[in-house]
Scaffold this motif. Sequence first.
Motif, PDB file in Angstrom:
ATOM      1  N   THR A   1       0.797  -1.237   0.000  1.00 40.80           N
ATOM      2  CA  THR A   1       0.000   0.000   0.000  1.00 40.80           C
ATOM      3  C   THR A   1       0.826   1.282   0.000  1.00 40.80           C
ATOM      4  O   THR A   1       0.264   2.348  -0.266  1.00 40.80           O
ATOM      5  N   TYR A   2       2.120   1.202   0.281  1.00 38.94           N
ATOM      6  CA  TYR A   2       2.868   2.459   0.346  1.00 38.94           C
ATOM      7  C   TYR A   2       2.932   3.146  -1.010  1.00 38.94           C
ATOM      8  O   TYR A   2       3.030   4.389  -1.098  1.00 38.94           O
TER       9      TYR A   2
ATOM     10  N   PRO B   1      -5.194   3.343  -1.619  1.00 36.73           N
ATOM     11  CA  PRO B   1      -4.665   2.233  -0.797  1.00 36.73           C
ATOM     12  C   PRO B   1      -5.539   0.991  -0.841  1.00 36.73           C
ATOM     13  O   PRO B   1      -5.018  -0.140  -0.839  1.00 36.73           O
TER      14      PRO B   1
ATOM     15  N   ALA C   1       0.559   3.505  -3.049  1.00 34.72           N
ATOM     16  CA  ALA C   1      -0.626   4.350  -3.173  1.00 34.72           C
ATOM     17  C   ALA C   1      -0.395   5.703  -2.516  1.00 34.72           C
ATOM     18  O   ALA C   1      -0.795   6.751  -3.048  1.00 34.72           O
TER      19      ALA C   1
END
Length: 380
Positions: free
Chosen positions: A219-220, A241, A222
Amino acid sequence: MSEQPQLKGFRGHEDPRPSQATPRQPGVPGHDDVGTDPVGGQAARMWEAGMGRRERRRRRGDVNAVVPEAEFRSYYGRAVLKPPVWKHDIAYYLFTGGLAAGTSMLAAVADLRGHTAARRGLRTTSLAAVGASAYFLIVDLGRPERFYMMLRTAKPTSPMSVGTWILSAFGPLSGAAAVAELAWLLPERGLPGLARRVAAGVGRAAGLGAAVVGPLLATYTAVLFADTAVPSWHEPYRELPFVFGGSALAASAGAALVLAPAAQTRTAVRLALPAAATELVAAHRMEHAHGVVSEPFQLGRPGKMLKAARALTVAGAVGALVGRRSRVVAAVSGASLLAGSLLTRIAVFEAGVDSTLDPRYVVVPQRERLAARGGRSQDT
């Protein structure tokens, strides 16, 4: 001395003021016949244009307007924002990084359940995916030493710096877990036998560590996209995310369906449905909930890819549920989930690039924010 020529109409060849001897058009005061009085006709046209502007202002109710609405143009036809310098290597980096993260989490579950075949396949896939992810990132950076230079400092406020450290922490853990799968090749006696017995515990610990870091890796990116000025990446910062996380889990479930025997895919089947639902719901909001900025997700090549990705994701999730006892159906469903995840990442990347090429996607949100702030200030 010669007689000076007589000047007719000191203001010009003809007096532009309306003359009583000149026929007028009914209903328009001072409108001279254009054919007989060209200067007077020009003045009449100017008068009509001014009345037209005043009438449009009066109808809009904007008594302070002095200029027409600005058109969406820029100097020399250039875009307001510079397009991202990233190439498609970053889109592939998004997909492989998400796949590595998701398969590491599923591998940890398979290890705890005693599903040896699924665990081996998923750990191997995680290592291969994170290796490919690092390769695409370094290719996009241009020079390998730039990656090492980013490790010299740690900036919590920089998504790129945080992501570099996440990838650096995840890679060795995933590699150790995958290498531990080769311990069965060692002899059972002596020092190699001791290493064989220790490898199981080390592999489990490394696999659990990779599973802990996995959600951050998925997710980072995003957050990295939303932290830019690219309109179609910045505005849906709440949805990205969930799109990337759901896509990563759907892809990892697809990899498990392809690699593991049917008896060891129950976890993947149970994961495929919520992961696909999360991705589809978040992607739908991303495509429709942000006004004009959502248009790049619906138009052109990104729109076509998102439609194809949605169809593949739905087909893969339904196939995983219906055909979980069939090895062939499970493999086809897993391939559909993997392809849908890849198309989603490429579509999001290209839609963001397209949104920087049209000034409308920059100007309209700015005007909407100004109007909203003006409305709030009037209410207070």
